[in-house]
Design an enzyme around this catalytic site. Sequence first.
Site, PDB file in Angstrom:
ATOM      1  N   SER A   1       0.810  -1.214   0.000  1.00 14.33           N
ATOM      2  CA  SER A   1       0.000   0.000   0.000  1.00 14.33           C
ATOM      3  C   SER A   1       0.852   1.276   0.000  1.00 14.33           C
ATOM      4  CB  SER A   1      -0.960  -0.045   1.196  1.00 14.33           C
ATOM      5  OG  SER A   1      -1.931   0.962   1.116  1.00 14.33           O
TER       6      SER A   1
ATOM      7  N   LYS B   1      -0.642  -4.260  -3.097  1.00 13.45           N
ATOM      8  CA  LYS B   1      -1.917  -3.784  -2.562  1.00 13.45           C
ATOM      9  C   LYS B   1      -2.121  -2.353  -3.063  1.00 13.45           C
ATOM     10  CE  LYS B   1      -5.001  -2.179   0.560  1.00 13.45           C
ATOM     11  NZ  LYS B   1      -5.478  -0.785   0.653  1.00 13.45           N
TER      12      LYS B   1
ATOM     13  N   ASP C   1      10.384   4.869 -10.106  1.00 15.26           N
ATOM     14  CA  ASP C   1       9.987   5.456 -11.383  1.00 15.26           C
ATOM     15  C   ASP C   1      10.755   6.728 -11.705  1.00 15.26           C
ATOM     16  OD1 ASP C   1       8.251   3.415 -11.812  1.00 15.26           O
ATOM     17  OD2 ASP C   1       6.423   4.601 -11.676  1.00 15.26           O
TER      18      ASP C   1
END
Length: 530
Positions: free
Chosen positions: A294, A319, A305
């Site tokens: 999460s 999640k 990224d």
Amino acid sequence: MKRPWKIAAVALFTLSLLLGGLFGDRLLALTDEARDTLRIYTELVNIAHDRYGTEVSYKDLVYASIQGMLRTLDPHTSFLTPEAYSGMREKQQSSFFGLGILVGIRDGQLTVISPIEGSPASRMGIQAGDVISTIEGEPTDAMTLDEAVQRLKGPKGTTVNISVVRRGRAEPLEMTVTRAEIPQTTVRQSYMLDATTGYVQLTEFSRGTGKEMAQAIDGLREKGMKRLLVDLRNNGGGLLDQAIEVSDQFLPEGSLIVETRGRTRESRQSYHASGKYSELDLPVVVLVNEGTASAAEILSGAIQDHDVGLIVGKPSWGKGLVQTVYSLSYGSGLALTTAKYYTPSGRLIQRDYSSFYDYYAHNGAGAPKPGEREVEVYKTDLGRKVYGGGGITPDVDVESEDLSPFEQFLLARNAYVNFAVEYYGRHQVKSLDWKPGPAVLQEFTEWVAKEKIATAAEFDKAFAEPGSTDFSLLQIRAEVLNSGFGQEARHRVLAQGDKQIAAAVGLFDKAGELLAQRKALDRKDQRAAL
């Protein structure tokens, strides 16, 4: 049961308990189909209550049917009973009122893992390894951990009576401890691994996490930190706003942190770095594993990224469903999935949950492999390939240490902790440099046999291979130093034997190269803007 509750439990199953909390006056606009369906449900609950073979309450029927309904949606939409809802809200706060101890169930007993420095428990002399046998006269052996913790907490300034069993003492210690405000720290550890390497262990995201992380980074800089290892292993997530606050400290101003996409307009949001923190400008390595989920995946995904850090370890949980929590009637709540999380490159964090069994067993963790199903390929800012649909896949895969069955057995029986408590009580170790040798290991072997945990023959068999005693010596040292110096001392020792931490430290050159490429890209973008 009185008829008013019967009517409320049945007729208001979705009206008051669920829909009432969400839609209020719009219930008046229910369609005929909805009313007919609710009528069927009411009849079903009445028949089950009146005709079932054993007595069953309306409340149990209604709560069970709610859970059954929500299981048809996704793994993370959940109904929160009044007790669960209250516990969730309390957990998200930055402090609570209690004794100031970390506790766990060890060998079936409520055991103090460590007192928090400066807390009421610490001032009363409560020690690691103490067993809290009663709370207000009630034995703790029949309590769950949550039940015991709730009994230890209470309003500030109130007292709680406990009995403490300490190894080496014949009689329990009776204590009356005054509750005080205890900070709930989520940056559980923050220290220098060596002269230049800072280490931060972040265990979850709650109200004060962003502030804690900023303070930890500032403190490590003052100690000479030139590179940073962030440990997100077994971090199950938490509050979205705190994941954004922490990510903000690692990313260039204006960088996308995460997107939420759902069915409604308000569920579609983009969150960007504000630039309010000074540039980190350090090689960063982030440790993740199958327990990283999460909000922790939002942070690690954004770092990966944008190429500001190297992700190391095992694939994270996956999640990526956004829960919005609604307050309902009778003090209950509903955590309803309203959107999904996407990383800056566009990757969906959520793993496939078409099979709930595989999902919870963590089968198929990580991005799908060729041949399993379509592989979603994305690009980082520097053009590196990353993969979607399966949590965050590390840049460098590193296995954790496998324990032998005998080592797992000794841990499960609390052998190292209990031996260390007795050993420290006899020897009062004074130096952090203390290390156990063959004589201490022999003493441990004899103690385990005396406690009827394992026989000398079982030890001889388990320790027959070269190097097989290293784990036990490390555990003994860690637990003895925990008794004398606290959790940080214990963690430092265990970090020395942590295979993934060792691998992460060895990858800082690679993280430095990544940082240099990222900075070159930023300079190129700045020139293009001019």
